[in-house]
Design a protein around this motif. Structure first.
Motif, PDB file in Angstrom:
ATOM      1  N   ALA A 157       0.833  -1.204   0.000  1.00  0.00           N
ATOM      2  CA  ALA A 157       0.000   0.000   0.000  1.00  0.00           C
ATOM      3  C   ALA A 157       0.863   1.248   0.000  1.00  0.00           C
ATOM      4  O   ALA A 157       0.589   2.220  -0.722  1.00  0.00           O
ATOM      5  CB  ALA A 157      -0.927  -0.005   1.214  1.00  0.00           C
ATOM      6  N   CYS A 158       1.923   1.234   0.799  1.00  0.00           N
ATOM      7  CA  CYS A 158       2.838   2.375   0.865  1.00  0.00           C
ATOM      8  C   CYS A 158       3.473   2.621  -0.493  1.00  0.00           C
ATOM      9  O   CYS A 158       3.594   3.774  -0.944  1.00  0.00           O
ATOM     10  CB  CYS A 158       3.903   2.123   1.927  1.00  0.00           C
ATOM     11  SG  CYS A 158       4.975   3.544   2.251  1.00  0.00           S
ATOM     12  N   ARG A 159       3.884   1.550  -1.148  1.00  0.00           N
ATOM     13  CA  ARG A 159       4.479   1.681  -2.490  1.00  0.00           C
ATOM     14  C   ARG A 159       3.512   2.369  -3.459  1.00  0.00           C
ATOM     15  O   ARG A 159       3.894   3.283  -4.197  1.00  0.00           O
ATOM     16  CB  ARG A 159       4.830   0.287  -3.021  1.00  0.00           C
ATOM     17  CG  ARG A 159       5.294   0.259  -4.472  1.00  0.00           C
ATOM     18  CD  ARG A 159       5.507  -1.167  -4.934  1.00  0.00           C
ATOM     19  NE  ARG A 159       4.267  -1.922  -5.010  1.00  0.00           N
ATOM     20  CZ  ARG A 159       3.481  -1.949  -6.093  1.00  0.00           C
ATOM     21  NH1 ARG A 159       3.801  -1.243  -7.175  1.00  0.00           N
ATOM     22  NH2 ARG A 159       2.374  -2.665  -6.094  1.00  0.00           N
ATOM     23  N   LEU A 160       2.261   1.954  -3.433  1.00  0.00           N
ATOM     24  CA  LEU A 160       1.271   2.540  -4.343  1.00  0.00           C
ATOM     25  C   LEU A 160       0.995   4.000  -3.990  1.00  0.00           C
ATOM     26  O   LEU A 160       0.871   4.846  -4.882  1.00  0.00           O
ATOM     27  CB  LEU A 160      -0.018   1.725  -4.299  1.00  0.00           C
ATOM     28  CG  LEU A 160       0.078   0.300  -4.869  1.00  0.00           C
ATOM     29  CD1 LEU A 160      -1.222  -0.460  -4.617  1.00  0.00           C
ATOM     30  CD2 LEU A 160       0.408   0.332  -6.356  1.00  0.00           C
ATOM     31  N   VAL A 161       0.891   4.292  -2.705  1.00  0.00           N
ATOM     32  CA  VAL A 161       0.679   5.676  -2.268  1.00  0.00           C
ATOM     33  C   VAL A 161       1.806   6.567  -2.772  1.00  0.00           C
ATOM     34  O   VAL A 161       1.573   7.665  -3.309  1.00  0.00           O
ATOM     35  CB  VAL A 161       0.580   5.751  -0.727  1.00  0.00           C
ATOM     36  CG1 VAL A 161       0.738   7.197  -0.246  1.00  0.00           C
ATOM     37  CG2 VAL A 161      -0.759   5.195  -0.251  1.00  0.00           C
ATOM     38  N   VAL A 162       3.045   6.104  -2.615  1.00  0.00           N
ATOM     39  CA  VAL A 162       4.202   6.887  -3.053  1.00  0.00           C
ATOM     40  C   VAL A 162       4.205   7.066  -4.565  1.00  0.00           C
ATOM     41  O   VAL A 162       4.494   8.161  -5.072  1.00  0.00           O
ATOM     42  CB  VAL A 162       5.505   6.210  -2.579  1.00  0.00           C
ATOM     43  CG1 VAL A 162       6.727   6.854  -3.230  1.00  0.00           C
ATOM     44  CG2 VAL A 162       5.618   6.290  -1.068  1.00  0.00           C
ATOM     45  N   ASN A 163       3.853   6.025  -5.306  1.00  0.00           N
ATOM     46  CA  ASN A 163       3.808   6.134  -6.766  1.00  0.00           C
ATOM     47  C   ASN A 163       2.737   7.108  -7.222  1.00  0.00           C
ATOM     48  O   ASN A 163       2.947   7.893  -8.161  1.00  0.00           O
ATOM     49  CB  ASN A 163       3.565   4.756  -7.390  1.00  0.00           C
ATOM     50  CG  ASN A 163       4.795   3.881  -7.389  1.00  0.00           C
ATOM     51  OD1 ASN A 163       5.911   4.359  -7.162  1.00  0.00           O
ATOM     52  ND2 ASN A 163       4.619   2.596  -7.634  1.00  0.00           N
TER      53      ASN A 163
END
Length: 263
Positions: A157-163
């Motif tokens: 989820a963090c990866r997607l938020v950052v992207n």
């Protein structure tokens, strides 16, 4: 040879990674996010300041006092909204820095450990260019079932938020909206119905709370705590195809280089 350790997480190094991450989060809260703790009071002050500055132009014979107070109120609201937007952007920026640092530290550790038993630019290059799923595949080939860990979903989820924070619309936004809609603010949550459908949200609705920020941080800490201390050669099974191909390509290049030197 089956007892040879291909990957080792030296305990002092693990603790250094954990302390570095904790320091980043602590100082980000103290030096950056804490500046937005009293934005309501700051907005009230901005409204009062505008009213004080505009008072010298007030003419009771021509002006309505209510209009001045209404304008001051609008100034306060605008100031609050701008500061709130800045708070949201700052928090997202802190999360992005936190995630990217974790991602780089993980890839650097993998590349350095591999260099102890394999030399070649192709594997190193692939470690740094592999996507999140490919890195997860490699970690799972250690016998480490990372995808079943609670923190993996949070890291994803963090990866997607950052992207989404970095790129806006795109595949990451679609994945975030489908899998983690809780990170997209719903401006119509008080109304419900069709207006609250996630299809009506876009990248501008990206928003994380302090609790979600902490959850991301906790997931990174849990990850470092759970990295196996030793991964033996006998434990490494079913390595990802991309990793195997990079190994074979490096070996072929070494053989070819050796043959050219001997020719």
């Amino acid at each position: 040879m089956s007892g040879y350790a291909l990957f080792q997480m030296w305990e002092p190094f693990r603790q250094t990674l954990i302390k570095s991450h904790s320091f980043y989060v602590e100082q980000a809260r103290k030096r950056l996010l804490s500046q937005f703790e009293n934005i309501e009071a700051e907005a009230d002050h901005a409204a009062k300041e505008w009213l004080d500055q505009s008072g010298e132009y007030f003419d009771p014979d021509r002006h309505d006092p209510g209009a001045f107070y209404e304008k001051a109120h609008d100034v306060g609201i605008e100031f609050y909204e701008l500061l709130n937007d800045m708070r949201e952007q700052t928090r997202l920026s802190v999360v992005a820095g936190m995630f990217h640092e974790w991602d780089k530290q993980l890839r650097d550790w993998l590349a350095r450990e591999i260099q102890h038993w394999h030399r070649g630019d192709n594997v190193t290059s692939k470690i740094w260019s592999a996507d999140f799923g490919q890195i997860a595949d490699l970690l799972e080939s250690f016998g480490w079932k990372i995808r079943t860990a609670d923190y993996f979903r949070m890291l994803d989820a963090c990866r997607l938020v950052v992207n989404v924070y970095k790129h806006g619309e795109g595949k990451s936004f679609d994945d975030l909206r489908n899998s983690f809609p809780e990170y997209l603010d719903d401006p119509f949550k008080d109304f419900g119905g069709m207006l609250s459908d996630t299809r009506h949200r876009d990248h501008t609705h990206l928003k994380i709370s302090d609790d979600q920020f902490q959850a991301f941080s906790d997931a990174i800490l849990a990850f470092w705590h759970n990295v196996p201390g030793n991964v033996l050669e006998s434990q490494l099974t079913d390595v990802p195809d991309w990793f195997d191909k990079a190994i074979l390509k490096d070996r072929a290049e070494r053989i070819d280089s050796r043959a050219r030197r001997q020719a």
